[in-house]
Design an enzyme around this catalytic site. Sequence first.
Site, PDB file in Angstrom:
ATOM      1  N   GLY A 149       1.687  50.257  28.112  1.00  0.00           N
ATOM      2  CA  GLY A 149       1.956  49.382  29.253  1.00  0.00           C
ATOM      3  C   GLY A 149       1.005  48.207  29.399  1.00  0.00           C
ATOM      4  N   GLY A 150      -0.140  48.247  28.685  1.00  0.00           N
ATOM      5  CA  GLY A 150      -1.046  47.103  28.674  1.00  0.00           C
ATOM      6  C   GLY A 150      -1.690  46.802  30.014  1.00  0.00           C
ATOM      7  N   GLY A 192      -2.543  40.468  24.240  1.00  0.00           N
ATOM      8  CA  GLY A 192      -2.846  40.163  25.631  1.00  0.00           C
ATOM      9  C   GLY A 192      -4.151  39.441  25.884  1.00  0.00           C
ATOM     10  N   GLY A 200      -8.004  36.255  42.768  1.00  0.00           N
ATOM     11  CA  GLY A 200      -8.920  36.156  43.909  1.00  0.00           C
ATOM     12  C   GLY A 200      -8.192  36.304  45.235  1.00  0.00           C
ATOM     13  N   GLU A 224     -14.912  28.466  45.311  1.00  0.00           N
ATOM     14  CA  GLU A 224     -13.972  27.849  44.364  1.00  0.00           C
ATOM     15  C   GLU A 224     -14.511  26.499  43.890  1.00  0.00           C
ATOM     16  OE1 GLU A 224     -10.793  28.345  42.731  1.00  0.00           O
ATOM     17  OE2 GLU A 224     -11.291  26.328  42.029  1.00  0.00           O
ATOM     18  N   GLY A 257     -10.091  33.316  35.807  1.00  0.00           N
ATOM     19  CA  GLY A 257      -9.126  33.208  34.717  1.00  0.00           C
ATOM     20  C   GLY A 257      -9.290  34.339  33.709  1.00  0.00           C
ATOM     21  N   ASP A 302       0.149  36.787  26.630  1.00  0.00           N
ATOM     22  CA  ASP A 302      -1.118  36.176  27.051  1.00  0.00           C
ATOM     23  C   ASP A 302      -1.964  35.670  25.887  1.00  0.00           C
ATOM     24  OD1 ASP A 302      -0.427  36.874  29.618  1.00  0.00           O
ATOM     25  OD2 ASP A 302      -2.243  38.033  30.047  1.00  0.00           O
ATOM     26  N   HIS A 352      23.307  35.057  57.417  1.00  0.00           N
ATOM     27  CA  HIS A 352      22.505  34.899  58.627  1.00  0.00           C
ATOM     28  C   HIS A 352      22.323  36.262  59.292  1.00  0.00           C
ATOM     29  CE1 HIS A 352      21.004  33.322  62.407  1.00  0.00           C
ATOM     30  NE2 HIS A 352      21.869  34.105  63.032  1.00  0.00           N
TER      31      HIS A 352
HETATM   32  P1  FAD Z   1      -1.255  42.882  27.845  1.00  0.00           P
HETATM   33  O1  FAD Z   1      -0.507  43.391  28.998  1.00  0.00           O
HETATM   34  O2  FAD Z   1      -2.669  42.453  28.075  1.00  0.00           O
HETATM   35  O3  FAD Z   1      -1.204  44.028  26.736  1.00  0.00           O
HETATM   36  C1  FAD Z   1      -1.899  43.924  25.541  1.00  0.00           C
HETATM   37  C2  FAD Z   1      -2.062  45.313  24.952  1.00  0.00           C
HETATM   38  O4  FAD Z   1      -2.525  45.199  23.636  1.00  0.00           O
HETATM   39  C3  FAD Z   1      -3.069  46.182  25.707  1.00  0.00           C
HETATM   40  O5  FAD Z   1      -2.523  47.430  25.996  1.00  0.00           O
HETATM   41  C4  FAD Z   1      -4.223  46.321  24.698  1.00  0.00           C
HETATM   42  O6  FAD Z   1      -4.915  47.554  24.806  1.00  0.00           O
HETATM   43  C5  FAD Z   1      -3.485  46.234  23.383  1.00  0.00           C
HETATM   44  N1  FAD Z   1      -4.315  45.809  22.252  1.00  0.00           N
HETATM   45  C6  FAD Z   1      -5.151  44.741  22.184  1.00  0.00           C
HETATM   46  N2  FAD Z   1      -5.687  44.648  20.945  1.00  0.00           N
HETATM   47  C7  FAD Z   1      -5.181  45.677  20.232  1.00  0.00           C
HETATM   48  C8  FAD Z   1      -5.346  46.116  18.891  1.00  0.00           C
HETATM   49  N3  FAD Z   1      -6.102  45.445  18.018  1.00  0.00           N
HETATM   50  N4  FAD Z   1      -4.677  47.239  18.515  1.00  0.00           N
HETATM   51  C9  FAD Z   1      -3.886  47.926  19.362  1.00  0.00           C
HETATM   52  N5  FAD Z   1      -3.690  47.545  20.635  1.00  0.00           N
HETATM   53  C10 FAD Z   1      -4.326  46.435  21.056  1.00  0.00           C
HETATM   54  N6  FAD Z   1       1.609  38.969  35.871  1.00  0.00           N
HETATM   55  C11 FAD Z   1       2.783  38.873  36.541  1.00  0.00           C
HETATM   56  O7  FAD Z   1       3.748  38.337  36.002  1.00  0.00           O
HETATM   57  N7  FAD Z   1       2.912  39.371  37.818  1.00  0.00           N
HETATM   58  C12 FAD Z   1       1.879  39.951  38.457  1.00  0.00           C
HETATM   59  O8  FAD Z   1       2.032  40.390  39.596  1.00  0.00           O
HETATM   60  C13 FAD Z   1       0.638  40.066  37.797  1.00  0.00           C
HETATM   61  N8  FAD Z   1      -0.408  40.646  38.392  1.00  0.00           N
HETATM   62  C14 FAD Z   1      -1.587  40.777  37.716  1.00  0.00           C
HETATM   63  C15 FAD Z   1      -2.668  41.352  38.372  1.00  0.00           C
HETATM   64  C16 FAD Z   1      -3.889  41.471  37.740  1.00  0.00           C
HETATM   65  C17 FAD Z   1      -5.049  42.110  38.452  1.00  0.00           C
HETATM   66  C18 FAD Z   1      -4.020  41.033  36.385  1.00  0.00           C
HETATM   67  C19 FAD Z   1      -5.318  41.206  35.660  1.00  0.00           C
HETATM   68  C20 FAD Z   1      -2.956  40.445  35.722  1.00  0.00           C
HETATM   69  C21 FAD Z   1      -1.732  40.300  36.397  1.00  0.00           C
HETATM   70  N9  FAD Z   1      -0.627  39.692  35.783  1.00  0.00           N
HETATM   71  C22 FAD Z   1       0.544  39.559  36.466  1.00  0.00           C
HETATM   72  C23 FAD Z   1      -0.704  39.173  34.407  1.00  0.00           C
HETATM   73  C24 FAD Z   1      -0.053  40.176  33.427  1.00  0.00           C
HETATM   74  O9  FAD Z   1      -0.706  41.420  33.543  1.00  0.00           O
HETATM   75  C25 FAD Z   1      -0.158  39.658  32.010  1.00  0.00           C
HETATM   76  O10 FAD Z   1       0.390  38.357  31.937  1.00  0.00           O
HETATM   77  C26 FAD Z   1       0.607  40.563  31.055  1.00  0.00           C
HETATM   78  O11 FAD Z   1       0.106  41.869  31.085  1.00  0.00           O
HETATM   79  C27 FAD Z   1       0.527  40.026  29.622  1.00  0.00           C
HETATM   80  O12 FAD Z   1       1.256  40.870  28.793  1.00  0.00           O
HETATM   81  P2  FAD Z   1       0.920  41.003  27.232  1.00  0.00           P
HETATM   82  O13 FAD Z   1       1.916  41.948  26.695  1.00  0.00           O
HETATM   83  O14 FAD Z   1       0.798  39.662  26.634  1.00  0.00           O
HETATM   84  O15 FAD Z   1      -0.550  41.639  27.161  1.00  0.00           O
HETATM   85  P1  NAI Z   2      -6.509  31.628  37.882  1.00  0.00           P
HETATM   86  O1  NAI Z   2      -6.473  30.684  36.741  1.00  0.00           O
HETATM   87  O2  NAI Z   2      -5.305  31.868  38.687  1.00  0.00           O
HETATM   88  O3  NAI Z   2      -7.630  31.141  38.920  1.00  0.00           O
HETATM   89  C1  NAI Z   2      -8.956  30.941  38.556  1.00  0.00           C
HETATM   90  C2  NAI Z   2      -9.616  30.106  39.638  1.00  0.00           C
HETATM   91  O4  NAI Z   2     -11.008  30.083  39.390  1.00  0.00           O
HETATM   92  C3  NAI Z   2      -9.142  28.646  39.654  1.00  0.00           C
HETATM   93  O5  NAI Z   2      -8.821  28.303  40.971  1.00  0.00           O
HETATM   94  C4  NAI Z   2     -10.342  27.883  39.126  1.00  0.00           C
HETATM   95  O6  NAI Z   2     -10.446  26.580  39.638  1.00  0.00           O
HETATM   96  C5  NAI Z   2     -11.489  28.767  39.593  1.00  0.00           C
HETATM   97  N1  NAI Z   2     -12.732  28.619  38.829  1.00  0.00           N
HETATM   98  C6  NAI Z   2     -12.864  28.475  37.486  1.00  0.00           C
HETATM   99  N2  NAI Z   2     -14.169  28.372  37.166  1.00  0.00           N
HETATM  100  C7  NAI Z   2     -14.884  28.464  38.318  1.00  0.00           C
HETATM  101  C8  NAI Z   2     -16.266  28.431  38.636  1.00  0.00           C
HETATM  102  N3  NAI Z   2     -17.190  28.287  37.692  1.00  0.00           N
HETATM  103  N4  NAI Z   2     -16.629  28.554  39.922  1.00  0.00           N
HETATM  104  C9  NAI Z   2     -15.692  28.705  40.897  1.00  0.00           C
HETATM  105  N5  NAI Z   2     -14.356  28.747  40.651  1.00  0.00           N
HETATM  106  C10 NAI Z   2     -13.964  28.625  39.385  1.00  0.00           C
HETATM  107  O7  NAI Z   2      -7.113  32.971  37.261  1.00  0.00           O
HETATM  108  P2  NAI Z   2      -7.190  34.448  37.857  1.00  0.00           P
HETATM  109  O8  NAI Z   2      -6.997  34.445  39.325  1.00  0.00           O
HETATM  110  O9  NAI Z   2      -8.431  35.030  37.288  1.00  0.00           O
HETATM  111  O10 NAI Z   2      -5.944  35.130  37.177  1.00  0.00           O
HETATM  112  C11 NAI Z   2      -5.855  35.214  35.743  1.00  0.00           C
HETATM  113  C12 NAI Z   2      -4.433  35.206  35.286  1.00  0.00           C
HETATM  114  O11 NAI Z   2      -3.778  36.391  35.649  1.00  0.00           O
HETATM  115  C13 NAI Z   2      -3.665  34.041  35.882  1.00  0.00           C
HETATM  116  O12 NAI Z   2      -3.406  33.132  34.849  1.00  0.00           O
HETATM  117  C14 NAI Z   2      -2.390  34.615  36.388  1.00  0.00           C
HETATM  118  O13 NAI Z   2      -1.309  34.031  35.759  1.00  0.00           O
HETATM  119  C15 NAI Z   2      -2.454  36.112  36.058  1.00  0.00           C
HETATM  120  N6  NAI Z   2      -2.156  36.837  37.295  1.00  0.00           N
HETATM  121  C16 NAI Z   2      -0.906  36.709  37.829  1.00  0.00           C
HETATM  122  C17 NAI Z   2      -0.591  37.301  39.022  1.00  0.00           C
HETATM  123  C18 NAI Z   2       0.759  37.093  39.590  1.00  0.00           C
HETATM  124  O14 NAI Z   2       1.641  36.640  38.885  1.00  0.00           O
HETATM  125  N7  NAI Z   2       0.993  37.420  40.858  1.00  0.00           N
HETATM  126  C19 NAI Z   2      -1.556  38.117  39.754  1.00  0.00           C
HETATM  127  C20 NAI Z   2      -2.853  38.158  39.130  1.00  0.00           C
HETATM  128  C21 NAI Z   2      -3.107  37.548  37.927  1.00  0.00           C
END
Ligand code: FAD
Ligand code: NAI
Length: 466
Positions: free
Chosen positions: A39-40, A144, A185, A203, A271, A312, A444
């Site tokens: 599930g990553g 990822g 955040g 920020e 990020g 990612d 509505h």
């Molecule tokens: P990942 O989900 O990162 O999966 C990569 C997998 O590869 C992992 O399981 C890792 O262990 C495995 N892997 C890495 N290297 C190797 C290797 N060499 N061999 C074997 N396995 C390996 N996105 C949304 O769209 N909606 C959200 O609400 C949302 N909320 C988020 C909340 C948080 C706190 C975070 C951190 C992220 C959130 N995201 C959200 C972003 C989302 O999780 C990622 O965009 C998504 O998981 C990317 O999918 P992926 O398959 O590219 O990689």
């Molecule tokens: P983000 O890119 O959304 O935000 C990072 C923030 O940090 C920006 O506002 C940036 O200006 C600020 N920043 C950067 N350097 C800084 C510094 N030195 N000091 C102060 N502020 C600084 O990244 P975030 O929130 O870490 O999320 C990472 C990724 O995960 C995002 O790209 C997002 O797509 C994904 N994600 C998606 C979610 C969703 O779809 N609901 C939920 C959580 C994560």
Amino acid sequence: MKKFDIAVIGSGPGGYVAAIRCAQLGLKTAIIEKYSTLGGTCLNVGCIPSKALLDSSEHYHNATHSFSEHGINASNISADLSQMIARKNKVVEQTCSGVKYLMDKNKIEVLEGVGSFKDKNTLLVNTGNETQEIEADKIIIATGSKPNYFPGMEPDKKRIITSTEALNMKEIPKKLLVIGAGVIGLELGSVYKRLGAEVEIIEFASKILPTMDGTISKEFTKVLKKSGFKLHMDHKVQNVENKGETVVVKALNKKNQEVEIEGDYCLVAVGRKPYTKGLSLENAGIQTNQKGQIEVNENLQTSCPNVYAIGDVVRGAMLAHKAEDEGVYVAELIAGQKPHINYNLIPGVVYTWPEVASVGKTEEELKAAGKEIKVGSFPIKALGRARASMDISGLIKIIADKETDEVLGVHMISARAADLIMEAVIAMEYKASAEDIARICHPHPTYSEAMKEAALAATEDRAMHI
Ligand code: FAD
Ligand code: NAI
């Protein structure tokens, strides 16, 4: 040596969806995952656990803030963080085992271990104790990303934490400092704010969610301030220090003065960075760019033609649904089909309350491109449904081409925006005009009426209920 048509490295939403689609298309498929759960990031430490805690904390917030207004008397309400975390863990466990079920159902071979390239068709899968070799005609990299940080803010995972630790706290912080007013955040800041923590966000940019439409960012800033968030905008963090019981952030403000902000935890949310560690990409001649992303062409093909990369670890939005769509795209391409992804129409959602959602271009992007546009917006507070549920904050903004009326961007902050945005995505996929949306019958009383009203406002400035 086992041989496969396709080997996928990484079982996040990109990798596991790619594997399912490959199997559906009749390809013999293996998926390699270094952790014991599939599930990553998304399922284990991202989308799913964060939404589970957002939902629990929202219930608590409603119980303590709006139940009495609704005429519900509830006393002795308290937040039990360990139970919230336990429930979240259960949701994660169920969801991850659901992916294992899907792998078995589709006869996909799951190999646990770190995958790396021996050459362009041979992968090593290392469990720590032993290494096995497998061969595959085509390989999909879906490894990822990991949390990013800058010098001076290295997480110690105790008081200086990333999203992963923030999803597993032992106590509710008294004062949570958050570096970065981006998606993580604001979502995880909201969880602990609702549970009673003071939350201060530091920020670098001058607006929150810097890449979103300016109107939404402005409106959301008002909402956050009203709910008690303290925002330090235009602050460049220099250093974060764990002082034992507290943590201190030193930052330079707009006037270049050093300010010190103290709390008991600091969440670093600046990020995420692509993850390619341990892949030995050089053995297959696969190149990365300066950002650490695997370089791909328009077909998501790396510099080694039989190897693809998705999610990612490549350019573009770091979103689960983008990774999934790329997984399907590559599987279909390999099977000889002609798939398509419209990158302009990948919606973005922030799961705060109210929720924030957007699709297409922002007003700033369109103006910078010299596009002639018209804008219609409608405040959520004018909706009967919003008053009935007491969720009156926000607005929906529709941007259309001035001449053709084609919808170019939709941005919203509203209760249920995460679901409302799909109307905009569908409309834009079919190149609807603002008038097309305005002429469609909307039920509505619903929040969706704000879409119709914003479309009326964009068409001829003729919103009806304001
Ligand atoms: P990942 O989900 O990162 O999966 C990569 C997998 O590869 C992992 O399981 C890792 O262990 C495995 N892997 C890495 N290297 C190797 C290797 N060499 N061999 C074997 N396995 C390996 N996105 C949304 O769209 N909606 C959200 O609400 C949302 N909320 C988020 C909340 C948080 C706190 C975070 C951190 C992220 C959130 N995201 C959200 C972003 C989302 O999780 C990622 O965009 C998504 O998981 C990317 O999918 P992926 O398959 O590219 O990689
Ligand atoms: P983000 O890119 O959304 O935000 C990072 C923030 O940090 C920006 O506002 C940036 O200006 C600020 N920043 C950067 N350097 C800084 C510094 N030195 N000091 C102060 N502020 C600084 O990244 P975030 O929130 O870490 O999320 C990472 C990724 O995960 C995002 O790209 C997002 O797509 C994904 N994600 C998606 C979610 C969703 O779809 N609901 C939920 C959580 C994560």
